[in-house]
Design an enzyme around this catalytic site. Structure first.
Site, short mmCIF file in Angstrom:
data_model
loop_
_atom_site.label_atom_id
_atom_site.label_comp_id
_atom_site.label_asym_id
_atom_site.label_seq_id
_atom_site.Cartn_x
_atom_site.Cartn_y
_atom_site.Cartn_z
N ARG A 1 -3.15 -0.64 5.25
CA ARG A 1 -3.89 -1.55 4.56
C ARG A 1 -2.96 -2.98 4.39
NH1 ARG A 1 -5.64 2.26 -0.36
NH2 ARG A 1 -3.68 3.57 0.47
N SER A 2 -1.63 -2.64 3.89
CA SER A 2 -0.93 -3.83 3.48
C SER A 2 -0.42 -4.67 4.65
CB SER A 2 0.51 -3.41 2.83
OG SER A 2 1.11 -2.61 3.45
N CYS B 1 1.01 -1.07 0.05
CA CYS B 1 0.25 0.02 -0.05
C CYS B 1 0.93 1.42 -0.06
CB CYS B 1 -0.91 -0.14 1.20
SG CYS B 1 -0.17 0.27 2.73
N ASP C 1 -8.28 3.91 1.14
CA ASP C 1 -7.27 4.24 2.52
C ASP C 1 -7.97 4.50 3.56
OD1 ASP C 1 -5.07 4.99 4.10
OD2 ASP C 1 -4.09 6.27 2.56
#
Length: 163
Positions: A15-16, A9, A127
Site C-alpha cells: 500500500r505505501s 503501511c 491490505d
C-alpha cells in the site's frame, strides 16, 4: 523549503509504495516536484531491504506509474524532518501517533482516505497482501481517489510557506 510527505503501511511493500508512486506522479503533474518530496515506510521492519510486492509493481505499471522502491521501517526521529505522515489504515495511524515524540508530531499523521470526500466513514485502505490482483487494483483505485484531495492540501501548505 521542501515539503516532505511519507506514506506508511505495515511492511512497506504494497500500500505505501503504491501511494508513494501515485502521489509522486501527481506532484510531478502539478509542477511541484521540486517543492515536494515523497517517500514511504512501514510500521514494521519485516521486509526491510526488499523491493515492492510484484503485484504492486505490476498493477502500477499497468496503469502507467513507475516505482523504484526498497522497503524500510519508519523511525520516530523522522518526524522532525517530515511535514506530513500519511497512514494507510487506522492501525497505522494509532501506531504512528504512539511513536510521535511530541503532540505536534502526532498531529502530522493523517489517514490517506480522509482526503477523499467520497470515502465516507470507511477510511482504511484494505491490505491486499493475502489476496489476488483484484485487491491491488482496489487499493490503487482508493489511492488515486484520495490523491487529488491530498495534492490540494499539500499545494495549500506549500503555497502558505511561500507567502
Amino acid at each position: 523549503m521542501t515539503y516532505r510527505v511519507c506514506f506508511v503501511c505495515t511492511g512497506n511493500i504494497c500500500r505505501s509504495p503504491m501511494a508513494e508512486s501515485v502521489f509522486r506522479a501527481r506532484v510531478a503533474e502539478a509542477g511541484l516536484d521540486g517543492l515536494v518530496e515523497v517517500d514511504s515506510a512501514g510500521t514494521g521492519g519485516w521486509h526491510e531491504g526488499e523491493g515492492a510486492d510484484p503485484r504492486t509493481v505490476a498493477v502500477l505499471e499497468d496503469h502507467g506509474y513507475r516505482l523504484d522502491h526498497t522497503a524500510r521501517q519508519f523511525q520516530p526521529s523522522w518526524f522532525a524532518r517530515l511535514d506530513l505522515v500519511v497512514a494507510l489504515d487506522a492501525g497505522h495511524l494509532r501506531d504512528l501517533r504512539r511513536l510521535a515524540p511530541t503532540e505536534q508530531d502526532a498531529a502530522k499523521v493523517r489517514l490517506l482516505r480522509s482526503y477523499d470526500p467520497a470515502a465516507g466513514d470507511d477510511l482504511d485502505v484494505p491490505d491486499p497482501y493475502y489476496g489476488g490482483v483484484d485487491g491491488f487494483e482496489e487499493c490503487l483505485e482508493m489511492v488515486e481517489a484520495a490523491s487529488a484531495g491530498l495534492l490540494a492540501a499539500v499545494r495549500e501548505d506549500v503555497g502558505g510557506r511561500a507567502a
